[in-house]
Design a protein around this motif. Structure first.
Motif, PDB file in Angstrom:
ATOM      1  N   PRO A 141       0.826  -1.218   0.000  1.00 56.11           N
ATOM      2  CA  PRO A 141       0.000   0.000   0.000  1.00 56.11           C
ATOM      3  C   PRO A 141       0.855   1.262   0.000  1.00 56.11           C
ATOM      4  N   LYS A 142       0.224   2.369  -0.347  1.00 56.50           N
ATOM      5  CA  LYS A 142       0.915   3.661  -0.347  1.00 56.50           C
ATOM      6  C   LYS A 142       0.372   4.529   0.782  1.00 56.50           C
ATOM      7  N   THR A 143       1.265   5.286   1.381  1.00 53.55           N
ATOM      8  CA  THR A 143       0.857   6.140   2.497  1.00 53.55           C
ATOM      9  C   THR A 143       0.110   7.369   1.982  1.00 53.55           C
ATOM     10  N   ILE A 144      -1.059   7.626   2.577  1.00 58.00           N
ATOM     11  CA  ILE A 144      -1.798   8.859   2.273  1.00 58.00           C
ATOM     12  C   ILE A 144      -1.411   9.928   3.298  1.00 58.00           C
ATOM     13  N   ASP A 145      -1.503   9.573   4.565  1.00 56.41           N
ATOM     14  CA  ASP A 145      -1.065  10.484   5.622  1.00 56.41           C
ATOM     15  C   ASP A 145      -0.679   9.689   6.848  1.00 56.41           C
ATOM     16  N   ILE A 146       0.151  10.292   7.668  1.00 56.38           N
ATOM     17  CA  ILE A 146       0.543   9.664   8.925  1.00 56.38           C
ATOM     18  C   ILE A 146       0.762  10.764   9.956  1.00 56.38           C
ATOM     19  N   THR A 147       0.233  10.531  11.163  1.00 54.73           N
ATOM     20  CA  THR A 147       0.408  11.473  12.274  1.00 54.73           C
ATOM     21  C   THR A 147       1.120  10.740  13.398  1.00 54.73           C
ATOM     22  N   VAL A 148       2.263  11.268  13.783  1.00 51.61           N
ATOM     23  CA  VAL A 148       3.061  10.605  14.816  1.00 51.61           C
ATOM     24  C   VAL A 148       3.039  11.436  16.090  1.00 51.61           C
ATOM     25  N   ASP A 149       2.720  10.790  17.201  1.00 49.07           N
ATOM     26  CA  ASP A 149       2.813  11.408  18.534  1.00 49.07           C
ATOM     27  C   ASP A 149       4.100  10.912  19.169  1.00 49.07           C
ATOM     28  N   SER A 153      16.333  24.652  23.181  1.00 49.02           N
ATOM     29  CA  SER A 153      16.274  23.337  22.541  1.00 49.02           C
ATOM     30  C   SER A 153      14.845  23.112  22.068  1.00 49.02           C
ATOM     31  N   THR A 154      14.664  22.097  21.243  1.00 51.86           N
ATOM     32  CA  THR A 154      13.301  21.733  20.834  1.00 51.86           C
ATOM     33  C   THR A 154      13.239  20.244  20.553  1.00 51.86           C
ATOM     34  N   ALA A 155      12.025  19.728  20.597  1.00 51.99           N
ATOM     35  CA  ALA A 155      11.800  18.318  20.276  1.00 51.99           C
ATOM     36  C   ALA A 155      10.398  18.203  19.687  1.00 51.99           C
ATOM     37  N   THR A 156      10.210  17.217  18.845  1.00 54.86           N
ATOM     38  CA  THR A 156       8.909  17.054  18.208  1.00 54.86           C
ATOM     39  C   THR A 156       7.875  16.518  19.195  1.00 54.86           C
ATOM     40  N   LEU A 157       6.738  17.201  19.269  1.00 52.25           N
ATOM     41  CA  LEU A 157       5.609  16.661  20.038  1.00 52.25           C
ATOM     42  C   LEU A 157       4.743  15.814  19.126  1.00 52.25           C
ATOM     43  N   ASP A 158       4.411  16.402  17.969  1.00 51.32           N
ATOM     44  CA  ASP A 158       3.633  15.639  17.008  1.00 51.32           C
ATOM     45  C   ASP A 158       3.872  16.188  15.616  1.00 51.32           C
ATOM     46  N   LEU A 159       3.783  15.311  14.638  1.00 49.29           N
ATOM     47  CA  LEU A 159       4.019  15.720  13.256  1.00 49.29           C
ATOM     48  C   LEU A 159       3.082  14.921  12.352  1.00 49.29           C
ATOM     49  N   ARG A 160       2.298  15.661  11.565  1.00 51.02           N
ATOM     50  CA  ARG A 160       1.414  15.005  10.607  1.00 51.02           C
ATOM     51  C   ARG A 160       1.942  15.290   9.208  1.00 51.02           C
ATOM     52  N   ILE A 161       2.035  14.243   8.400  1.00 48.34           N
ATOM     53  CA  ILE A 161       2.514  14.405   7.030  1.00 48.34           C
ATOM     54  C   ILE A 161       1.466  13.875   6.063  1.00 48.34           C
ATOM     55  N   ASP A 162       1.129  14.686   5.075  1.00 55.09           N
ATOM     56  CA  ASP A 162       0.217  14.283   3.998  1.00 55.09           C
ATOM     57  C   ASP A 162       1.042  14.086   2.732  1.00 55.09           C
ATOM     58  N   TYR A 163       0.925  12.939   2.136  1.00 50.96           N
ATOM     59  CA  TYR A 163       1.647  12.658   0.892  1.00 50.96           C
ATOM     60  C   TYR A 163       0.728  12.959  -0.281  1.00 50.96           C
ATOM     61  N   MET A 164       1.059  14.017  -1.002  1.00 52.37           N
ATOM     62  CA  MET A 164       0.155  14.472  -2.049  1.00 52.37           C
ATOM     63  C   MET A 164       0.425  13.818  -3.395  1.00 52.37           C
ATOM     64  N   ARG A 165       1.691  13.524  -3.660  1.00 53.68           N
ATOM     65  CA  ARG A 165       2.028  12.836  -4.908  1.00 53.68           C
ATOM     66  C   ARG A 165       3.393  12.171  -4.728  1.00 53.68           C
ATOM     67  N   SER A 184       3.044  17.675   2.471  1.00 52.14           N
ATOM     68  CA  SER A 184       2.963  18.820   3.372  1.00 52.14           C
ATOM     69  C   SER A 184       2.880  18.286   4.790  1.00 52.14           C
ATOM     70  N   ALA A 185       3.283  19.112   5.733  1.00 50.73           N
ATOM     71  CA  ALA A 185       3.316  18.653   7.121  1.00 50.73           C
ATOM     72  C   ALA A 185       2.912  19.772   8.062  1.00 50.73           C
ATOM     73  N   THR A 186       2.325  19.406   9.196  1.00 52.57           N
ATOM     74  CA  THR A 186       2.113  20.343  10.283  1.00 52.57           C
ATOM     75  C   THR A 186       2.579  19.667  11.560  1.00 52.57           C
ATOM     76  N   GLY A 187       3.155  20.461  12.436  1.00 54.03           N
ATOM     77  CA  GLY A 187       3.663  19.852  13.651  1.00 54.03           C
ATOM     78  C   GLY A 187       3.671  20.795  14.827  1.00 54.03           C
ATOM     79  N   ALA A 188       3.748  20.219  16.007  1.00 52.28           N
ATOM     80  CA  ALA A 188       3.925  20.974  17.249  1.00 52.28           C
ATOM     81  C   ALA A 188       5.239  20.526  17.877  1.00 52.28           C
ATOM     82  N   PHE A 189       6.006  21.491  18.352  1.00 51.28           N
ATOM     83  CA  PHE A 189       7.322  21.204  18.917  1.00 51.28           C
ATOM     84  C   PHE A 189       7.422  21.798  20.319  1.00 51.28           C
TER      85      PHE A 189
END
Lengths: 167, 187
Positions: A103-111, B116-128, B167-172
């Motif tokens: 499968p291909k990834t559409i989106d992923i959210t990591v905590d 300093s900073t560290a990732t709390l959460d990161l969402r990534i959308d793969y558009m193509r 594209s991505a959005t995140g909180a640090f």
């Protein structure tokens, strides 16, 4: 009434292991990361053996958050690909004849829950829903203590056409 | 885009960071060396920092520009990073690493950033899918910083289309020195 004797356990195991190895062997990035899978029946646990090149913060030191995200994404993709080919493996299809589309990834959210320590990490993916087109998957990664995950994720994946055959 | 670094506190351990994702602790020595508007120093320091992250080195990630809450990082195409052997498209996980590092760099370059900073959460959308053979460039912008949290958005592009690859959005996290809590911004 004639009844087929059950297959010897070694035959079943080697067929399953060959299918899993074929699935993993196709993806160079899995090899690059060094991710391995422990199989118990159809249940998979992903293992990320620690290596220096996974470090993101040399001062702590700690695993790179991106490496953790990649590890979880690999876990989900293989879990979905594995679930898709399982019925064919069990149906006796030779491993080299099983279509291995992932499968291909559409989106992923990591905590990120806590620091990824410089040691081996483990992960499992839980397929919440797997339809013909889309799958929704939850992932969890831990290190020393299963009850204290250091990262969790949810993601959506686009299923390959060939997995539709599982009906 | 590059700006001078604000005066740095002396180098301190950053044990309060819950996670190292994109962590970019500021280095006191480099900060002092980069004073008096030597913008080039800032990029050079940040570049040095990215190159000190083993996982970024493994992926060939380089810093192209940084400053004022923005960062640009590049990741050249490598066959080892392929996720789909039929098309040769890079695995999403490698894009995650690029996005995470770029976002962390953007947070650290913000005028109101902490030590300093560290990732709390990161969402990534793969558009193509990224076009095989092309370098992927990520641009991140830290668009808001509170006393404790930094918010980031980022895009990744391979230069073949207006549409980003992802594209991505995140909180640090914003790691503060213990004395900095009262005023929030010591600059």
């Amino acid at each position: 009434m004639t009844r087929q004797p059950p297959e010897p356990v070694q035959v079943i195991k080697s067929r399953r292991d060959a299918a899993l190895a074929a699935l993993l062997g196709r993806v160079p990035y899995i090899n690059f990361m060094g991710v391995q899978f422990d199989r118990r029946g159809d249940e998979l646990t992903a293992i990320l053996p620690f290596k220096e090149s996974l470090i993101g913060n040399p001062a702590l030191p700690a695993l790179h958050g991106g490496a953790t995200a990649a590890f979880l994404e690999i876990t989900a993709i293989i879990e979905l690909g594995w679930a898709a080919v399982w019925p064919q493996i069990e149906g006796g299809t030779p491993p080299d004849a099983v279509p291995l589309n992932l499968p291909k990834t559409i989106d992923i959210t990591v905590d990120y829950l806590r620091t990824g320590l410089p040691r081996d990490a483990y992960a499992r993916a839980f397929v919440t829903r797997s339809g013909r087109r889309y799958a929704s998957v939850r992932m969890e990664a831990w290190q020393d203590n299963r009850a204290r995950p250091f990262a969790q994720a949810t993601g959506h994946f686009l299923m390959p056409d060939q997995s539709r055959t599982q009906g | 885009m590059p700006r001078k670094l604000p005066p740095k506190p002396p180098h301190e351990p950053t044990d309060d960071a819950p996670h190292a994702g994109g962590a970019l602790p500021r280095d006191g020595q480099a900060g002092q060396a980069g004073q008096a508007g030597q913008a080039g120093h800032h990029v050079a320091f940040a570049q040095q920092f990215v190159q000190a992250l083993p996982h970024c080195v493994a992926l060939g990630i380089t810093l192209e520009g940084v400053g004022d809450g923005k960062a640009v990082l590049a990741m050249p195409y490598q066959e080892a990073l392929i996720g789909d052997p039929e098309t040769g498209v890079i695995h999403g996980g490698a894009v995650s690493v690029l996005m995470d590092t770029c976002s962390g760099a953007a947070v650290m370059s913000h005028p109101r950033a902490g030590i300093s900073t560290a990732t709390l959460d990161l969402r990534i959308d793969y558009m193509r899918p990224a076009v095989p053979g092309k370098t992927i460039t990520a641009q991140a912008e830290c668009y808001h910083v509170t006393r404790t949290v930094a918010f980031v958005r980022a895009t990744a592009n391979d230069g073949t289309s207006e549409t980003p690859v992802a594209s991505a959005t995140g909180a640090f996290t914003v790691g503060r020195a213990p004395t900095a809590h009262k005023t929030g911004d010591t600059a």
